[in-house]
Design a protein around this motif. Structure first.
Motif, PDB file in Angstrom:
ATOM      1  N   THR A 161      29.552 101.067 -14.000  1.00  0.00           N
ATOM      2  CA  THR A 161      28.489 100.068 -14.006  1.00  0.00           C
ATOM      3  C   THR A 161      27.376 100.397 -13.023  1.00  0.00           C
ATOM      4  OG1 THR A 161      30.114  98.373 -14.570  1.00  0.00           O
ATOM      5  CG2 THR A 161      27.989  97.614 -13.739  1.00  0.00           C
ATOM      6  N   GLY A 162      26.148 100.383 -13.518  1.00  0.00           N
ATOM      7  CA  GLY A 162      24.987 100.487 -12.640  1.00  0.00           C
ATOM      8  C   GLY A 162      24.643 101.865 -12.145  1.00  0.00           C
ATOM      9  N   VAL A 163      25.345 102.909 -12.611  1.00  0.00           N
ATOM     10  CA  VAL A 163      25.059 104.256 -12.110  1.00  0.00           C
ATOM     11  C   VAL A 163      23.707 104.758 -12.632  1.00  0.00           C
ATOM     12  CG1 VAL A 163      25.845 106.651 -12.026  1.00  0.00           C
ATOM     13  CG2 VAL A 163      27.500 104.786 -11.857  1.00  0.00           C
ATOM     14  N   GLY A 164      23.477 104.581 -13.920  1.00  0.00           N
ATOM     15  CA  GLY A 164      22.164 104.894 -14.490  1.00  0.00           C
ATOM     16  C   GLY A 164      21.667 106.294 -14.192  1.00  0.00           C
ATOM     17  N   ASP A 165      20.440 106.392 -13.694  1.00  0.00           N
ATOM     18  CA  ASP A 165      19.812 107.689 -13.445  1.00  0.00           C
ATOM     19  C   ASP A 165      20.473 108.470 -12.323  1.00  0.00           C
ATOM     20  OD1 ASP A 165      18.007 107.321 -15.465  1.00  0.00           O
ATOM     21  OD2 ASP A 165      16.367 106.663 -14.165  1.00  0.00           O
ATOM     22  N   VAL A 173      22.637 108.302 -21.254  1.00  0.00           N
ATOM     23  CA  VAL A 173      23.138 107.261 -22.147  1.00  0.00           C
ATOM     24  C   VAL A 173      22.043 106.516 -22.911  1.00  0.00           C
ATOM     25  CG1 VAL A 173      24.360 105.036 -22.203  1.00  0.00           C
ATOM     26  CG2 VAL A 173      25.344 106.972 -20.963  1.00  0.00           C
ATOM     27  N   PRO A 174      20.949 106.080 -22.277  1.00  0.00           N
ATOM     28  CA  PRO A 174      19.953 105.325 -23.048  1.00  0.00           C
ATOM     29  C   PRO A 174      19.445 106.073 -24.276  1.00  0.00           C
ATOM     30  CG  PRO A 174      19.536 105.083 -20.711  1.00  0.00           C
ATOM     31  CD  PRO A 174      20.586 106.143 -20.844  1.00  0.00           C
ATOM     32  N   ARG A 302      31.814 100.371 -19.519  1.00  0.00           N
ATOM     33  CA  ARG A 302      30.896  99.933 -18.481  1.00  0.00           C
ATOM     34  C   ARG A 302      29.742 100.909 -18.298  1.00  0.00           C
ATOM     35  NH1 ARG A 302      32.962 100.239 -13.994  1.00  0.00           N
ATOM     36  NH2 ARG A 302      35.223 100.459 -14.138  1.00  0.00           N
ATOM     37  N   SER A 303      29.990 102.175 -18.538  1.00  0.00           N
ATOM     38  CA  SER A 303      28.932 103.185 -18.432  1.00  0.00           C
ATOM     39  C   SER A 303      27.906 103.054 -19.535  1.00  0.00           C
ATOM     40  CB  SER A 303      29.547 104.596 -18.488  1.00  0.00           C
ATOM     41  OG  SER A 303      30.475 104.803 -17.439  1.00  0.00           O
ATOM     42  N   ALA A 304      28.288 102.421 -20.641  1.00  0.00           N
ATOM     43  CA  ALA A 304      27.389 102.287 -21.792  1.00  0.00           C
ATOM     44  C   ALA A 304      26.389 101.151 -21.621  1.00  0.00           C
ATOM     45  CB  ALA A 304      28.195 102.070 -23.073  1.00  0.00           C
ATOM     46  N   VAL A 305      26.580 100.323 -20.606  1.00  0.00           N
ATOM     47  CA  VAL A 305      25.670  99.190 -20.378  1.00  0.00           C
ATOM     48  C   VAL A 305      24.433  99.690 -19.657  1.00  0.00           C
ATOM     49  CG1 VAL A 305      25.384  96.952 -19.275  1.00  0.00           C
ATOM     50  CG2 VAL A 305      27.596  97.583 -20.277  1.00  0.00           C
ATOM     51  N   VAL A 306      23.275  99.567 -20.291  1.00  0.00           N
ATOM     52  CA  VAL A 306      22.027 100.060 -19.685  1.00  0.00           C
ATOM     53  C   VAL A 306      21.034  98.910 -19.521  1.00  0.00           C
ATOM     54  CG1 VAL A 306      22.321 102.366 -20.593  1.00  0.00           C
ATOM     55  CG2 VAL A 306      21.093 100.678 -21.952  1.00  0.00           C
TER      56      VAL A 306
END
Length: 306
Positions: A161-165, A173-174, A302-306
């Motif tokens: 969660t929240g790792v993003g860039d 992922v996006p 959780r990694s898929a949540v952008v």
């Protein structure tokens, strides 16, 4: 008496640390330069320049643990960012008597030819690895002198969660959710350990609270290694999306781009992590803390949540 904790940094690890501690009923203060509100119920937020030793020491008065979850917004400015910050943490830990819990990484080891374990020397020769090794070495030296109590937790590349860039996989992922081809640094087909940010926070909190764990580094229990291609497509599959094509950025293109883009130049220095197996031995932490990683499917969701 309720324990009071100071969490410096509101990135993915800091937020998870604050949430875990708040759920336990502890008093939690999250400090950032801007006073960012994490939105976690019951958590206090303050604006603080943590590189100011006096200000950090004042904020640390009466706390049980100081958590170093700081991460510079600009990856290219570590030489400017880390030395005064690391020194301020040591001053605050010594003055307050609080345990100093450090969120580390694997950079200090440098290139290795076997799974990384805590008994390996910090032998990096690149500037980021040397810098992060010194953060731990200076803290360990004061611990050995009996002046502070400290522990460092090291994980591999973050997912969750929240790792993003900030993650090599999560930054893709996006686009991948929209079916776009992903371009990755290094090879797409070599095994690599990925670490969940929540598991990093779990271990950091546990290690800080355990006196027998102090004075050394611990590796975060992580799921079995996956290639970059597998990890990205696992994230997509976890939310019912089809796989995408994954390609490696040509070395010549990466080198040329690095001449103009400082971030790519920095990443190129660490590209050894993506050209050969990069594996974490987490057996010591699993045995000592009885901790297992969060199931991979859940991490992927959780990694898929952008």
């Amino acid at each position: 008496m309720t324990d009071r904790h100071l969490v410096v940094g509101a990135g993915p690890v800091g937020r998870n640390v604050a949430q875990l501690l708040a759920a336990e009923g502890s008093e939690v203060v999250v400090a950032t330069r801007s006073g960012t509100d994490t939105g976690i119920p019951g958590v206090e937020h303050i604006a603080l320049d943590a590189s100011d030793a006096e200000a950090l020491s004042t904020a640390a008065e009466g706390v049980t643990v100081i958590y170093n979850c700081a991460n510079p917004a600009d990856y290219t400015t570590w030489e400017k960012f880390w030395p005064p910050l690391a020194a301020a943490f040591l001053t605050a830990a010594e003055r307050s008597g609080a345990v100093y819990a450090i969120t580390g990484n694997l950079y200090p080891y440098g290139p290795v030819g076997e799974p990384m374990h805590e008994g390996m020397p910090d032998a990096a020769t690149d500037h980021k690895g040397i810098l992060r090794a010194k953060v731990w070495a200076d803290a360990k030296a004061l611990h050995d002198e009996g002046r502070i109590r400290t522990v460092e937790v090291r994980g591999s590349d973050y997912v969750g969660t929240g790792v993003g860039d900030n993650g090599h996989v999560t930054r893709q992922v996006p686009g991948a959710l929209r079916g776009k081809r992903a371009w990755v640094i290094g090879r797409k087909d070599v095994p690599h350990t990925f670490t969940d940010v929540l598991d990093t926070a779990r271990l950091l909190v546990a290690a800080a609270a355990d006196e027998t764990a102090h004075g050394r580094t611990w590796h975060v229990p992580s799921n079995p290694p996956r290639t970059q291609e597998q990890a990205l497509n696992d994230v997509l599959a976890s939310v019912g999306k089809p796989p995408v094509q994954v390609s490696s950025i040509p070395k010549a293109l990466l080198a040329a781009a690095g001449l103009a883009v400082p971030m790519l130049r920095e990443l190129r220095q660490l590209s050894y992590q993506w050209t050969a197996p990069y594996l974490l031995d987490d057996s010591a932490a699993r045995a000592h803390f009885g901790m297992e990683p969060t199931p991979w499917d859940e991490v992927c969701r959780r990694s898929a949540v952008v």
